[in-house]
Scaffold this motif. Structure first.
Motif, PDB file in Angstrom:
ATOM      1  N   MET A  40       0.826  -1.209   0.000  1.00  0.00           N
ATOM      2  CA  MET A  40       0.000   0.000   0.000  1.00  0.00           C
ATOM      3  C   MET A  40       0.858   1.257   0.000  1.00  0.00           C
ATOM      4  N   ALA A  41       2.006   1.208   0.660  1.00  0.00           N
ATOM      5  CA  ALA A  41       2.894   2.375   0.682  1.00  0.00           C
ATOM      6  C   ALA A  41       3.351   2.739  -0.732  1.00  0.00           C
ATOM      7  N   ALA A  82      -6.004  -4.694  -2.296  1.00  0.00           N
ATOM      8  CA  ALA A  82      -5.433  -3.734  -1.347  1.00  0.00           C
ATOM      9  C   ALA A  82      -4.649  -2.656  -2.087  1.00  0.00           C
ATOM     10  N   ALA A  83      -3.842  -3.067  -3.072  1.00  0.00           N
ATOM     11  CA  ALA A  83      -3.048  -2.112  -3.848  1.00  0.00           C
ATOM     12  C   ALA A  83      -3.944  -1.162  -4.631  1.00  0.00           C
ATOM     13  N   LEU A  84      -4.957  -1.705  -5.307  1.00  0.00           N
ATOM     14  CA  LEU A  84      -5.858  -0.879  -6.119  1.00  0.00           C
ATOM     15  C   LEU A  84      -6.682   0.064  -5.265  1.00  0.00           C
ATOM     16  N   THR A  85      -7.216  -0.452  -4.153  1.00  0.00           N
ATOM     17  CA  THR A  85      -8.056   0.382  -3.278  1.00  0.00           C
ATOM     18  C   THR A  85      -7.246   1.512  -2.658  1.00  0.00           C
ATOM     19  N   LEU A 114     -11.247  -1.108   3.399  1.00  0.00           N
ATOM     20  CA  LEU A 114     -10.369  -2.249   3.153  1.00  0.00           C
ATOM     21  C   LEU A 114     -10.730  -3.449   4.023  1.00  0.00           C
ATOM     22  N   CYS A 115     -11.175  -3.183   5.241  1.00  0.00           N
ATOM     23  CA  CYS A 115     -11.606  -4.276   6.114  1.00  0.00           C
ATOM     24  C   CYS A 115     -12.725  -5.075   5.451  1.00  0.00           C
ATOM     25  N   LEU A 116     -13.702  -4.366   4.901  1.00  0.00           N
ATOM     26  CA  LEU A 116     -14.826  -5.039   4.244  1.00  0.00           C
ATOM     27  C   LEU A 116     -14.375  -5.757   2.977  1.00  0.00           C
ATOM     28  N   ILE A 117     -13.542  -5.076   2.181  1.00  0.00           N
ATOM     29  CA  ILE A 117     -13.063  -5.678   0.928  1.00  0.00           C
ATOM     30  C   ILE A 117     -12.228  -6.925   1.211  1.00  0.00           C
ATOM     31  N   MET A 118     -11.305  -6.833   2.166  1.00  0.00           N
ATOM     32  CA  MET A 118     -10.449  -7.972   2.490  1.00  0.00           C
ATOM     33  C   MET A 118     -11.240  -9.123   3.110  1.00  0.00           C
ATOM     34  N   SER A 119     -12.222  -8.795   3.950  1.00  0.00           N
ATOM     35  CA  SER A 119     -13.012  -9.845   4.601  1.00  0.00           C
ATOM     36  C   SER A 119     -13.863 -10.595   3.583  1.00  0.00           C
ATOM     37  N   ILE A 120     -14.485  -9.847   2.674  1.00  0.00           N
ATOM     38  CA  ILE A 120     -15.340 -10.481   1.665  1.00  0.00           C
ATOM     39  C   ILE A 120     -14.509 -11.295   0.677  1.00  0.00           C
TER      40      ILE A 120
END
Length: 201
Positions: A40-41, A82-85, A114-120
Motif C-alpha cells: 500500500m505504501a 489492497a493495492a488498487l483500493t 479495506l476491512c470489508l473488501i479484504m473480509s469479503i
C-alpha cells in the motif's frame, strides 16, 4: 522518479511484506496478516499499479523459497485489491490541501473500506479452497474464531467472511497508517536528497 527505481522499490516492498507477514503471523502466531503495508505504501507513492507489481513480487518470493505453487496463492487477489483500493483512494480522495485531521479521518475510512473488501474477498477465496478436496488450509488468524462461531452461521461463506472482520479491522488500521507513515517519510527523504543533489551540482 525513474521507472527503474520504482521497479526496485516495488520488488523490495513485496519482499518486506513477505518477511513481515512471516514474522507476525506464522512465527509469532499473532492474529494479524500485516502483509500489505509496503504494497500500500508504494501504491500511495507511485500509484496502484506499482502496488500490483509489489504484490506479484511477494508471491514470487514465496514461490522461490517454497519451490511450490499452491492454491493458497489465490490470495494474491486480496493483495491486488489492497493495492488498487489504497492507490485509487489516495488519488481520488486525499488532496494536497487536506489538513492532518482530514487525512486522519480519510485513512480511517480507507481502513474500514479495506476491512470489508479484504473480509469479503478473503472469505470467498477461503470458501472456494475449502471445497477443493486436495487443499487443506490452516490459518492461525481465523481458525479460532471459525471454531467459536461455526454453529452460529448456517452459511459457511458468511462464516468465513464474518470471522475475518474483527481481525481485518485491526489489521487494516495498523497497515493503512503504517503504509501512510512509510509513504510520508520516503517522500520527505526523497525530496530532501533530490534537493541536496541539485544544490551541490
Amino acid at each position: 522518479m525513474s521507472p527503474y527505481l520504482l521497479i526496485s522499490i516495488s520488488i523490495l516492498a513485496g519482499l518486506l511484506d513477505y518477511l513481515i507477514c512471516d514474522l507476525v503471523a506464522w512465527i509469532n502466531h499473532l492474529p494479524l496478516f500485516c502483509d500489505t503495508i509496503f504494497i500500500m505504501a508504494i501504491s500511495f507513492l507511485a500509484g496502484p499499479w506499482w502496488g500490483i507489481l509489489a504484490s506479484f513480487a511477494y508471491h514470487i518470493f514465496d514461490f522461490a523459497l517454497t519451490r511450490f505453487v499452491q492454491l493458497g496463492h489465490l490470495y494474491i487477489l486480496c493483495h491486488f485489491l489492497a493495492a488498487l483500493t489504497a492507490g485509487y483512494f489516495k488519488m481520488w480522495f486525499i488532496k494536497k490541501t487536506d489538513s492532518s485531521p482530514a487525512i486522519f479521518l480519510k485513512l480511517i475510512v480507507l481502513s474500514i473500506t479495506l476491512c470489508l473488501i479484504m473480509s469479503i474477498s478473503g472469505g470467498i477465496i477461503n470458501f472456494i479452497l475449502n471445497n477443493i478436496d486436495a487443499y487443506n488450509e490452516a490459518s492461525s488468524q481465523t481458525d479460532f474464531l471459525t471454531f467459536l462461531w461455526e454453529n452460529k452461521f448456517e452459511s459457511k461463506l458468511l462464516l468465513l467472511i464474518a470471522v475475518r472482520i474483527p481481525i481485518n479491522i485491526a489489521d487494516r488500521l495498523i497497515s493503512v497508517f503504517a503504509a501512510w507513515g512509510i509513504y510520508v517519510l520516503f517522500k520527505k527523504n526523497y525530496k530532501a536528497s533530490s534537493y541536496k543533489s541539485v544544490s551541490s551540482s
